[in-house]
Design a protein around this motif. Structure first.
Motif, PDB file in Angstrom:
ATOM      1  N   ALA A   1       0.833  -1.200   0.000  1.00  0.00           N
ATOM      2  CA  ALA A   1       0.000   0.000   0.000  1.00  0.00           C
ATOM      3  C   ALA A   1       0.871   1.254   0.000  1.00  0.00           C
ATOM      4  CB  ALA A   1      -0.935  -0.008   1.211  1.00  0.00           C
ATOM      5  N   SER A   2       1.943   1.231   0.764  1.00  0.00           N
ATOM      6  CA  SER A   2       2.855   2.373   0.805  1.00  0.00           C
ATOM      7  C   SER A   2       3.513   2.591  -0.551  1.00  0.00           C
ATOM      8  CB  SER A   2       3.921   2.149   1.877  1.00  0.00           C
ATOM      9  OG  SER A   2       4.863   3.185   1.877  1.00  0.00           O
ATOM     10  N   CYS A   3       3.931   1.518  -1.195  1.00  0.00           N
ATOM     11  CA  CYS A   3       4.544   1.630  -2.526  1.00  0.00           C
ATOM     12  C   CYS A   3       3.549   2.183  -3.533  1.00  0.00           C
ATOM     13  CB  CYS A   3       5.069   0.272  -2.989  1.00  0.00           C
ATOM     14  SG  CYS A   3       6.523  -0.287  -2.077  1.00  0.00           S
ATOM     15  N   ALA A   4       2.296   1.738  -3.450  1.00  0.00           N
ATOM     16  CA  ALA A   4       1.265   2.231  -4.366  1.00  0.00           C
ATOM     17  C   ALA A   4       1.021   3.725  -4.129  1.00  0.00           C
ATOM     18  CB  ALA A   4      -0.036   1.441  -4.182  1.00  0.00           C
ATOM     19  N   TRP A   5       0.981   4.139  -2.868  1.00  0.00           N
ATOM     20  CA  TRP A   5       0.784   5.552  -2.557  1.00  0.00           C
ATOM     21  C   TRP A   5       1.946   6.374  -3.105  1.00  0.00           C
ATOM     22  CZ3 TRP A   5       3.101   9.656  -0.282  1.00  0.00           C
ATOM     23  CH2 TRP A   5       2.303  10.764   0.004  1.00  0.00           C
ATOM     24  N   ASN A   6       3.170   5.885  -2.897  1.00  0.00           N
ATOM     25  CA  ASN A   6       4.351   6.592  -3.404  1.00  0.00           C
ATOM     26  C   ASN A   6       4.328   6.706  -4.927  1.00  0.00           C
ATOM     27  OD1 ASN A   6       5.727   7.320  -1.036  1.00  0.00           O
ATOM     28  ND2 ASN A   6       6.454   5.224  -0.798  1.00  0.00           N
ATOM     29  N   ALA A   7       3.908   5.649  -5.595  1.00  0.00           N
ATOM     30  CA  ALA A   7       3.838   5.687  -7.055  1.00  0.00           C
ATOM     31  C   ALA A   7       2.818   6.726  -7.522  1.00  0.00           C
ATOM     32  CB  ALA A   7       3.478   4.301  -7.600  1.00  0.00           C
ATOM     33  N   GLU A   8       1.717   6.837  -6.793  1.00  0.00           N
ATOM     34  CA  GLU A   8       0.659   7.772  -7.183  1.00  0.00           C
ATOM     35  C   GLU A   8       0.975   9.213  -6.798  1.00  0.00           C
ATOM     36  OE1 GLU A   8      -4.123   8.475  -6.486  1.00  0.00           O
ATOM     37  OE2 GLU A   8      -3.242   6.525  -6.036  1.00  0.00           O
ATOM     38  N   HIS A   9       1.647   9.416  -5.662  1.00  0.00           N
ATOM     39  CA  HIS A   9       1.816  10.765  -5.126  1.00  0.00           C
ATOM     40  C   HIS A   9       3.268  11.236  -5.011  1.00  0.00           C
ATOM     41  CE1 HIS A   9      -2.431  10.784  -4.187  1.00  0.00           C
ATOM     42  NE2 HIS A   9      -2.283   9.620  -3.590  1.00  0.00           N
ATOM     43  N   GLY A  10       4.205  10.414  -5.404  1.00  0.00           N
ATOM     44  CA  GLY A  10       5.618  10.757  -5.249  1.00  0.00           C
ATOM     45  C   GLY A  10       6.025  12.039  -5.950  1.00  0.00           C
ATOM     46  N   GLU A  11       5.529  12.250  -7.155  1.00  0.00           N
ATOM     47  CA  GLU A  11       5.875  13.465  -7.894  1.00  0.00           C
ATOM     48  C   GLU A  11       5.330  14.713  -7.202  1.00  0.00           C
ATOM     49  OE1 GLU A  11       4.952  13.274 -12.057  1.00  0.00           O
ATOM     50  OE2 GLU A  11       5.901  11.302 -12.261  1.00  0.00           O
ATOM     51  N   ALA A  12       4.136  14.605  -6.630  1.00  0.00           N
ATOM     52  CA  ALA A  12       3.564  15.745  -5.903  1.00  0.00           C
ATOM     53  C   ALA A  12       4.396  16.071  -4.669  1.00  0.00           C
ATOM     54  CB  ALA A  12       2.118  15.455  -5.510  1.00  0.00           C
ATOM     55  N   VAL A  13       4.872  15.051  -3.991  1.00  0.00           N
ATOM     56  CA  VAL A  13       5.725  15.270  -2.816  1.00  0.00           C
ATOM     57  C   VAL A  13       7.034  15.924  -3.247  1.00  0.00           C
ATOM     58  CG1 VAL A  13       7.027  14.137  -0.966  1.00  0.00           C
ATOM     59  CG2 VAL A  13       4.681  13.411  -1.462  1.00  0.00           C
ATOM     60  N   ALA A  14       7.615  15.450  -4.339  1.00  0.00           N
ATOM     61  CA  ALA A  14       8.865  16.037  -4.839  1.00  0.00           C
ATOM     62  C   ALA A  14       8.671  17.506  -5.204  1.00  0.00           C
ATOM     63  CB  ALA A  14       9.373  15.250  -6.047  1.00  0.00           C
ATOM     64  N   ARG A  15       7.559  17.823  -5.856  1.00  0.00           N
ATOM     65  CA  ARG A  15       7.266  19.226  -6.191  1.00  0.00           C
ATOM     66  C   ARG A  15       7.104  20.068  -4.927  1.00  0.00           C
ATOM     67  NH1 ARG A  15       4.012  16.831  -9.967  1.00  0.00           N
ATOM     68  NH2 ARG A  15       2.130  17.218  -8.735  1.00  0.00           N
ATOM     69  N   ALA A  16       6.396  19.543  -3.942  1.00  0.00           N
ATOM     70  CA  ALA A  16       6.204  20.276  -2.683  1.00  0.00           C
ATOM     71  C   ALA A  16       7.531  20.534  -2.003  1.00  0.00           C
ATOM     72  CB  ALA A  16       5.266  19.499  -1.766  1.00  0.00           C
ATOM     73  N   ARG A  17       8.425  19.559  -2.043  1.00  0.00           N
ATOM     74  CA  ARG A  17       9.758  19.738  -1.435  1.00  0.00           C
ATOM     75  C   ARG A  17      10.547  20.833  -2.172  1.00  0.00           C
ATOM     76  NH1 ARG A  17      11.702  13.510  -0.167  1.00  0.00           N
ATOM     77  NH2 ARG A  17      10.266  13.185   1.580  1.00  0.00           N
ATOM     78  N   GLU A  18      10.477  20.813  -3.504  1.00  0.00           N
ATOM     79  CA  GLU A  18      11.173  21.837  -4.286  1.00  0.00           C
ATOM     80  C   GLU A  18      10.623  23.229  -3.971  1.00  0.00           C
ATOM     81  OE1 GLU A  18      11.123  20.960  -8.468  1.00  0.00           O
ATOM     82  OE2 GLU A  18      11.846  18.908  -8.121  1.00  0.00           O
ATOM     83  N   GLU A  19       9.317  23.352  -3.915  1.00  0.00           N
ATOM     84  CA  GLU A  19       8.691  24.636  -3.592  1.00  0.00           C
ATOM     85  C   GLU A  19       9.095  25.105  -2.186  1.00  0.00           C
ATOM     86  OE1 GLU A  19       4.516  24.024  -4.180  1.00  0.00           O
ATOM     87  OE2 GLU A  19       4.753  23.703  -6.333  1.00  0.00           O
ATOM     88  N   HIS A  20       9.109  24.189  -1.285  1.00  0.00           N
ATOM     89  CA  HIS A  20       9.515  24.536   0.094  1.00  0.00           C
ATOM     90  C   HIS A  20      10.959  24.989   0.128  1.00  0.00           C
ATOM     91  CE1 HIS A  20      10.961  23.761   4.197  1.00  0.00           C
ATOM     92  NE2 HIS A  20       9.772  24.228   4.545  1.00  0.00           N
ATOM     93  N   ALA A  21      11.834  24.306  -0.569  1.00  0.00           N
ATOM     94  CA  ALA A  21      13.251  24.672  -0.580  1.00  0.00           C
ATOM     95  C   ALA A  21      13.461  26.055  -1.182  1.00  0.00           C
ATOM     96  CB  ALA A  21      14.046  23.628  -1.380  1.00  0.00           C
ATOM     97  N   GLN A  22      12.668  26.427  -2.145  1.00  0.00           N
ATOM     98  CA  GLN A  22      12.775  27.750  -2.761  1.00  0.00           C
ATOM     99  C   GLN A  22      12.317  28.857  -1.816  1.00  0.00           C
ATOM    100  OE1 GLN A  22      10.609  27.475  -6.424  1.00  0.00           O
ATOM    101  NE2 GLN A  22      12.115  26.107  -7.367  1.00  0.00           N
ATOM    102  N   ARG A  23      11.376  28.531  -0.919  1.00  0.00           N
ATOM    103  CA  ARG A  23      10.879  29.519   0.033  1.00  0.00           C
ATOM    104  C   ARG A  23      11.787  29.687   1.249  1.00  0.00           C
ATOM    105  NH1 ARG A  23       5.973  26.593  -0.720  1.00  0.00           N
ATOM    106  NH2 ARG A  23       6.219  25.733   1.350  1.00  0.00           N
ATOM    107  N   VAL A  24      12.556  28.692   1.538  1.00  0.00           N
ATOM    108  CA  VAL A  24      13.382  28.734   2.756  1.00  0.00           C
ATOM    109  C   VAL A  24      14.680  29.476   2.552  1.00  0.00           C
ATOM    110  CG1 VAL A  24      14.586  27.327   4.462  1.00  0.00           C
ATOM    111  CG2 VAL A  24      12.373  26.613   3.616  1.00  0.00           C
TER     112      VAL A  24
END
Length: 106
Positions: free
Chosen positions: A83-106
């Motif tokens: 289930a965790s792998c399936a969630w990561n496959a579905e949402h991993g790119e969104a998490v990566a984008r959120a991390r990039e956006e956060h890094a740009q704000r910090v």
């Protein structure tokens, strides 16, 4: 009561997968887990044994042989891992984008 599952750490899930098909010796685990140090692998195996996820069997041979094997409790972790792998496959790119956006704000 503390939460006993160690699946979220760096190596536990990988060790579980390595033991999926049956018992393995320490040296057999080191091959697919080449990036983990022997010390960290030992610590992870001990913690998993303590938590009832694996068994450690020492055979009375010369030289001594030690094997690690998943317990029935350890086998129950494959469904939540899937289930965790399936969630990561579905949402991993969104998490990566959120991390990039956060890094740009910090």
């Amino acid at each position: 009561m503390p939460f006993p599952v160690r699946v979220g750490d760096k190596w536990t899930a990988k060790i579980l997968v390595c033991l999926r098909d049956g018992p393995r010796r320490f040296s057999e685990l080191q091959v697919p887990l080449a990036r983990v140090t022997p010390k960290v692998l030992t610590e992870s195996l001990r913690a998993m044994e303590r938590d009832g996820m694996i068994t450690r069997t020492v055979y009375d041979e010369m030289p001594p042989r030690v094997e690690y094997e998943l317990t029935p409790l350890g086998h129950t972790l494959f469904e939540p891992l899937a289930a965790s792998c399936a969630w990561n496959a579905e949402h991993g790119e969104a998490v990566a984008r959120a991390r990039e956006e956060h890094a740009q704000r910090v």
